[in-house]
Scaffold this active site. Structure first.
Site, PDB file in Angstrom:
ATOM      1  N   GLU A 168       0.843  -1.193   0.000  1.00 53.06           N
ATOM      2  CA  GLU A 168       0.000   0.000   0.000  1.00 53.06           C
ATOM      3  C   GLU A 168       0.881   1.247   0.000  1.00 53.06           C
ATOM      4  O   GLU A 168       1.209   1.774   1.058  1.00 53.06           O
ATOM      5  CB  GLU A 168      -0.932  -0.036   1.207  1.00 53.06           C
ATOM      6  CG  GLU A 168      -1.832  -1.265   1.196  1.00 53.06           C
ATOM      7  CD  GLU A 168      -2.665  -1.419   2.460  1.00 53.06           C
ATOM      8  OE1 GLU A 168      -2.511  -0.612   3.376  1.00 53.06           O
ATOM      9  OE2 GLU A 168      -3.451  -2.372   2.515  1.00 53.06           O
ATOM     10  N   HIS A 227     -12.522 -11.589   8.731  1.00 54.84           N
ATOM     11  CA  HIS A 227     -11.453 -12.329   9.402  1.00 54.84           C
ATOM     12  C   HIS A 227     -10.168 -11.522   9.325  1.00 54.84           C
ATOM     13  O   HIS A 227      -9.420 -11.626   8.343  1.00 54.84           O
ATOM     14  CB  HIS A 227     -11.206 -13.683   8.722  1.00 54.84           C
ATOM     15  CG  HIS A 227     -12.215 -14.731   9.074  1.00 54.84           C
ATOM     16  ND1 HIS A 227     -12.166 -16.006   8.534  1.00 54.84           N
ATOM     17  CD2 HIS A 227     -13.291 -14.713   9.899  1.00 54.84           C
ATOM     18  CE1 HIS A 227     -13.178 -16.719   9.031  1.00 54.84           C
ATOM     19  NE2 HIS A 227     -13.874 -15.952   9.860  1.00 54.84           N
ATOM     20  N   GLU A 228      -9.909 -10.698  10.305  1.00 60.20           N
ATOM     21  CA  GLU A 228      -8.593 -10.045  10.381  1.00 60.20           C
ATOM     22  C   GLU A 228      -7.661 -11.047  11.059  1.00 60.20           C
ATOM     23  O   GLU A 228      -7.976 -11.568  12.130  1.00 60.20           O
ATOM     24  CB  GLU A 228      -8.688  -8.748  11.196  1.00 60.20           C
ATOM     25  CG  GLU A 228      -7.356  -8.067  11.475  1.00 60.20           C
ATOM     26  CD  GLU A 228      -6.586  -7.715  10.217  1.00 60.20           C
ATOM     27  OE1 GLU A 228      -7.083  -6.922   9.413  1.00 60.20           O
ATOM     28  OE2 GLU A 228      -5.467  -8.265  10.035  1.00 60.20           O
ATOM     29  N   HIS A 231      -7.969  -8.435   1.954  1.00 57.83           N
ATOM     30  CA  HIS A 231      -7.225  -7.188   2.190  1.00 57.83           C
ATOM     31  C   HIS A 231      -5.808  -7.541   2.611  1.00 57.83           C
ATOM     32  O   HIS A 231      -5.560  -8.616   3.153  1.00 57.83           O
ATOM     33  CB  HIS A 231      -7.920  -6.325   3.239  1.00 57.83           C
ATOM     34  CG  HIS A 231      -9.006  -5.504   2.622  1.00 57.83           C
ATOM     35  ND1 HIS A 231      -9.077  -4.131   2.743  1.00 57.83           N
ATOM     36  CD2 HIS A 231     -10.033  -5.873   1.821  1.00 57.83           C
ATOM     37  CE1 HIS A 231     -10.120  -3.697   2.061  1.00 57.83           C
ATOM     38  NE2 HIS A 231     -10.723  -4.720   1.499  1.00 57.83           N
ATOM     39  N   GLU A 243      -7.688  -6.031  -1.973  1.00 57.96           N
ATOM     40  CA  GLU A 243      -7.219  -4.652  -1.847  1.00 57.96           C
ATOM     41  C   GLU A 243      -5.886  -4.586  -2.616  1.00 57.96           C
ATOM     42  O   GLU A 243      -5.881  -4.534  -3.823  1.00 57.96           O
ATOM     43  CB  GLU A 243      -7.091  -4.328  -0.364  1.00 57.96           C
ATOM     44  CG  GLU A 243      -6.917  -2.866  -0.056  1.00 57.96           C
ATOM     45  CD  GLU A 243      -6.624  -2.685   1.413  1.00 57.96           C
ATOM     46  OE1 GLU A 243      -5.916  -3.527   1.996  1.00 57.96           O
ATOM     47  OE2 GLU A 243      -7.070  -1.682   1.991  1.00 57.96           O
ATOM     48  N   GLU A 249      -9.216   3.955   2.845  1.00 59.97           N
ATOM     49  CA  GLU A 249      -8.823   4.079   4.255  1.00 59.97           C
ATOM     50  C   GLU A 249      -7.678   5.079   4.439  1.00 59.97           C
ATOM     51  O   GLU A 249      -7.588   5.735   5.472  1.00 59.97           O
ATOM     52  CB  GLU A 249      -8.444   2.715   4.826  1.00 59.97           C
ATOM     53  CG  GLU A 249      -7.273   2.053   4.121  1.00 59.97           C
ATOM     54  CD  GLU A 249      -6.947   0.659   4.660  1.00 59.97           C
ATOM     55  OE1 GLU A 249      -7.575   0.224   5.630  1.00 59.97           O
ATOM     56  OE2 GLU A 249      -6.046   0.014   4.090  1.00 59.97           O
TER      57      GLU A 249
HETATM   58  C1  NOJ Z   1      -7.042  -3.062   6.795  1.00 57.49           C
HETATM   59  C2  NOJ Z   1      -8.147  -3.127   5.813  1.00 57.49           C
HETATM   60  O1  NOJ Z   1      -7.723  -2.638   4.562  1.00 57.49           O
HETATM   61  C3  NOJ Z   1      -9.296  -2.329   6.363  1.00 57.49           C
HETATM   62  O2  NOJ Z   1     -10.343  -2.266   5.419  1.00 57.49           O
HETATM   63  C4  NOJ Z   1      -9.759  -2.963   7.652  1.00 57.49           C
HETATM   64  O3  NOJ Z   1     -10.766  -2.163   8.220  1.00 57.49           O
HETATM   65  C5  NOJ Z   1      -8.616  -3.090   8.659  1.00 57.49           C
HETATM   66  N1  NOJ Z   1      -7.470  -3.674   8.038  1.00 57.49           N
HETATM   67  C6  NOJ Z   1      -8.998  -3.946   9.840  1.00 57.49           C
HETATM   68  O4  NOJ Z   1      -9.093  -5.291   9.465  1.00 57.49           O
HETATM   69 CA    CA Z   2      -5.371  -2.209   3.888  1.00 57.11          CA
END
Ligand code: NOJ
Ligand code: CA
Length: 706
Positions: free
Chosen positions: A200, A404-405, A482, A501, A507
């Site tokens: 990014e 799912h982070e 992402h 992403e 963001e």
């Molecule tokens: C980064 C992601 O790009 C974003 O969309 C998300 O809200 C945060 N991580 C938390 O998982």
């Molecule tokens: Ca991101």
């Protein structure tokens, strides 16, 4: 495949033998020599041209029996002899002493249908050349290697195939020697590689001669006005390609490092093949986008019936967290509560959005930035009643979208992922946004459980990202990744990999330092977007980040839905902000997400781009245009519209005083005009501005003449 109808020039065995046995003096194709200092190519061993003859690839063996290829566009060399080969750690290098065994050509012309996408039908028309060489000198049997080229009118791909042979059962690949020697002076748009955890970054624009180590896609424009994009297709079970500029304008493949401490190579058994190394070549920047080379070099759908994969628009509990007004983790400002989710579901139902994304619903966010080792994927926080919400939403036709982070902690995620998918399936969640934010620790840092975090581009992570998609498919769940591995067209093979992403999205306008400059979007169109769909999360009509304004007009926020393609599109702003701007919000409600046709009408990387797309489910066309920090005026011929029809054009344009700063960002004109394919639409884009149009056909379609 049809039978061969191509010219392949095979030289006499005497010539080849002479080449293979020639002296050791000149280090042919060594990485430290310039294009102009290369030894003369000893012999062209095979040639293949694209179906209309636009591109030609020559394959040659030099005096040391090293393989090289070169590319001509309309008869002019655009990639000069560029090395091919591999370095192994478990066997001698596959780099020289080759002689030709066989060169075979075939032609391919087929049209296939995408389950969803920018185009419904994709034509795959290419000529293929398979060059098999044998390596003499260290074993009496020789080892064989096949290099396969597919040549389209708008690009090429090549890959190495390792045949089944007793003397090369396993390959530990430590380096790939593939090069791209660009002939004409060029400007490049690229992102640096070598960061372990993310992709990014603002796009760099430099002379090609100043590129260091780049990610792909890397796009360039030559001084002669030719455009090329270097990338790869079908990245499966291999390390990702980075491009290192070795000298002049010569780029060499550098394989991304592995995820495992101490492991230096790609490990593959034979028979197998590498991913395709690709070059898109076009006379214009829009021509790059219109290419289907990336998809055509991927294998057809392996999932069978994918009618459960649905394009949709969504809102979500998301922007609040990026603004800092709510939190992912539980507490007084927790975003993912039952009550707040219901508000979003009500709004979604009222305005026709299928999905509501909820982030921060599951336990473990307390340790997100440290190691991610607390994340649980089937345990909601107590104030999030998923059973009640799922039922509440479904009654209104609204689906929860899962989240799912992982914090990049694969060791924590993989053992839990199937339970996580099963849990979501129980609640009718049929798509999941995943995340790999791994800011702490540095590459391969050790976590508290002794686990390590990995290079995103490593073979291990390539395997991981694919495993997520194939495992989720077993639960009929689509994946939006992402912090992903880069896209290489695998959506064709796994159509549940709906989006990702993989570059700076909206963001960064909340908290990015710096936020995205207006040039970012027209840069994305001709770099990141050439890889595949991007979940950019557009539509922030409030134009306000976390204590920083967004440098965009409102019309531009609408244009992004057409310009930045994704089959799932978020309306990213807080829902209360949409209530404030019902006029422009109408476009977000109306815009389609699945297309039967796409035309890139104009554009230059980092300057501007205009794209028209036809809804797959109706006869309606949409148009989006964005510009950089410069205002622009141009005409848009509407010849893409269906001939013989009259349309109501619903136009959302920058107002007379619109600009990318202050209140002028909200100056938008919404008007209607009657138009046909013979008309020209005058476009006036403000600095940081945009244009969005919906073309609704008036009356029934004209009868087709017999
Ligand atoms: C980064 C992601 O790009 C974003 O969309 C998300 O809200 C945060 N991580 C938390 O998982
Ligand atoms: Ca991101």
């Amino acid at each position: 495949m049809k039978s061969s109808r191509l010219a392949v020039s095979l030289l006499t065995s005497t010539l080849l033998a002479a080449g293979a046995l020639a002296g050791v003096a000149a280090p042919a194709f060594a990485a430290d020599t310039d294009v102009t200092q290369r030894p003369p190519v000893a012999s062209t061993i095979a040639t293949v041209s694209s179906p209309s003859g636009v591109l030609t690839v020559d394959v040659a063996l030099d005096v040391n029996g090293s393989l090289a290829y070169s590319v001509k566009h309309m008869g002019k060399e655009v990639i000069s002899p560029s090395r091919l080969g591999l370095v192994l750690s478990n066997a001698p290098k596959l780099d020289r002493n080759f002689s030709l065994v066989e060169a075979k050509t075939s032609s391919h012309d087929e049209t296939w249908e995408q389950p969803w996408g920018e185009w419904r039908f994709i034509r795959d028309n290419h000529n293929e050349l398979r060059v098999t060489v044998a390596q003499k000198g260290y074993m009496k049997e020789g080892r064989q290697l096949t290099v396969v080229f597919r040549v389209f009118d708008d690009g090429i791909g090549f890959r190495y195939e390792f045949p089944d042979q007793p003397q090369l059962k396993h390959l530990s690949i430590v380096d790939e020697l593939s090069e791209f020697a660009v002939v004409d002076n060029s400007t490049a748009w690229w992102n640096a590689a070598g960061e372990w955890n993310r992709e990014e970054y603002p796009v760099d624009k430099t002379p090609l001669k100043e590129v260091s180590l780049a990610q792909t896609p890397l796009t360039l424009k030559t001084d002669n006005g030719l455009y090329m994009t270097f990338h790869e297709a079908a990245l499966v079970d291999y390390a990702a390609v980075w491009l290192r500029r070795v000298n002049g304008q010569r780029l060499k493949v550098q394989l991304a490092p592995t995820g495992e401490p101490g492991k230096k190579s790609v490990e593959r058994d034979a028979p197998s093949a590498t991913p395709w190394r690709t070059v898109l070549i076009a006379d214009s920047a829009p021509g790059l986008y219109m290419s289907h080379v990336m998809l055509n070099l991927n294998e057809p759908n392996k999932l069978g019936d994918v009618s459960w994969v649905q394009p949709y628009k969504y809102v979500g509990i998301w922007w609040d967290m990026h603004l800092g007004t709510r939190t992912w983790e539980a507490g007084p400002k927790h975003g993912a509560t039952t009550e707040y989710t219901k508000k979003y579901m009500d709004f979604a139902a009222k305005n026709g959005f299928r999905g509501v994304l909820v982030e921060g619903w599951n336990k473990g966010w307390e340790d997100w930035f440290a190691t991610g080792h607390l994340f649980k994927f089937d345990e909601p926080y107590p104030d999030f009643d998923i059973a009640e919400l799922s039922a509440y939403g479904l009654k209104k036709g609204v689906h929860l979208i899962g989240h799912h982070e992982t914090g990049g902690n694969i060791a924590n995620y993989e053992p839990q992922m199937n339970a996580g998918y099963a849990f979501y399936q129980k609640y009718a969640v049929d798509s999941i946004k995943t995340g790999y934010v791994a800011d702490a620790g540095g590459a391969q840092a050790m976590g508290p459980d002794g686990i390590y975090f990995t290079w995103n581009d490593s073979q291990d992570m390539v395997r991981h990202y694919q495993k997520v998609v194939t495992e989720a498919a077993k639960y009929k769940i689509a994946i939006d990744t992402h912090e992903p591995i880069k896209d290489t067209g695998l959506r064709r093979t796994y159509p549940n990999w709906v989006s990702r992403e993989g570059q700076r999205g909206m963001e960064y306008n909340a908290w990015g330092a710096p936020p995205n400059a207006p040039e970012h979007d027209p840069e994305l169109v001709f770099t990141r977007m050439l890889a595949g769909p991007m979940d950019y999360t557009p539509g922030v009509l409030s134009l306000q980040g976390n204590n920083q304004p967004i440098a965009s007009t409102q019309a531009r926020q609408l244009a992004l839905y057409v310009v930045i393609y994704s089959p799932i599109q978020m309306a990213a702003d807080l829902i209360e902000n949409y209530d404030k701007y019902p006029g422009p919000f109408q476009f977000i409600k109306d815009v389609a997400v699945d297309w039967s046709d796409t035309r890139v009408l104009n554009g230059e990387p980092g300057d501007f781009a205009t794209i028209a797309r036809k809804d797959r489910n109706s006869e309606t066309w949409f148009l989006g245009a964005v510009t950089d920090e410069n205002g622009r005026t141009f005409d848009v011929p509407l010849s893409f519209l269906d001939a013989g029809r009259t349309y109501t054009a619903e136009i959302y344009r920058d107002g007379p005083n619109a600009d990318m700063t202050g209140d002028a960002r909200f100056d938008i004109v919404i008007e209607k005009k009657t138009v046909t394919a013979g008309d020209v639409l005058p476009a006036r884009l403000a600095p940081g501005g945009g244009l969005a149009v919906r073309f609704v056909p008036q009356g029934a379609a004209p009868k087709k003449r017999k």
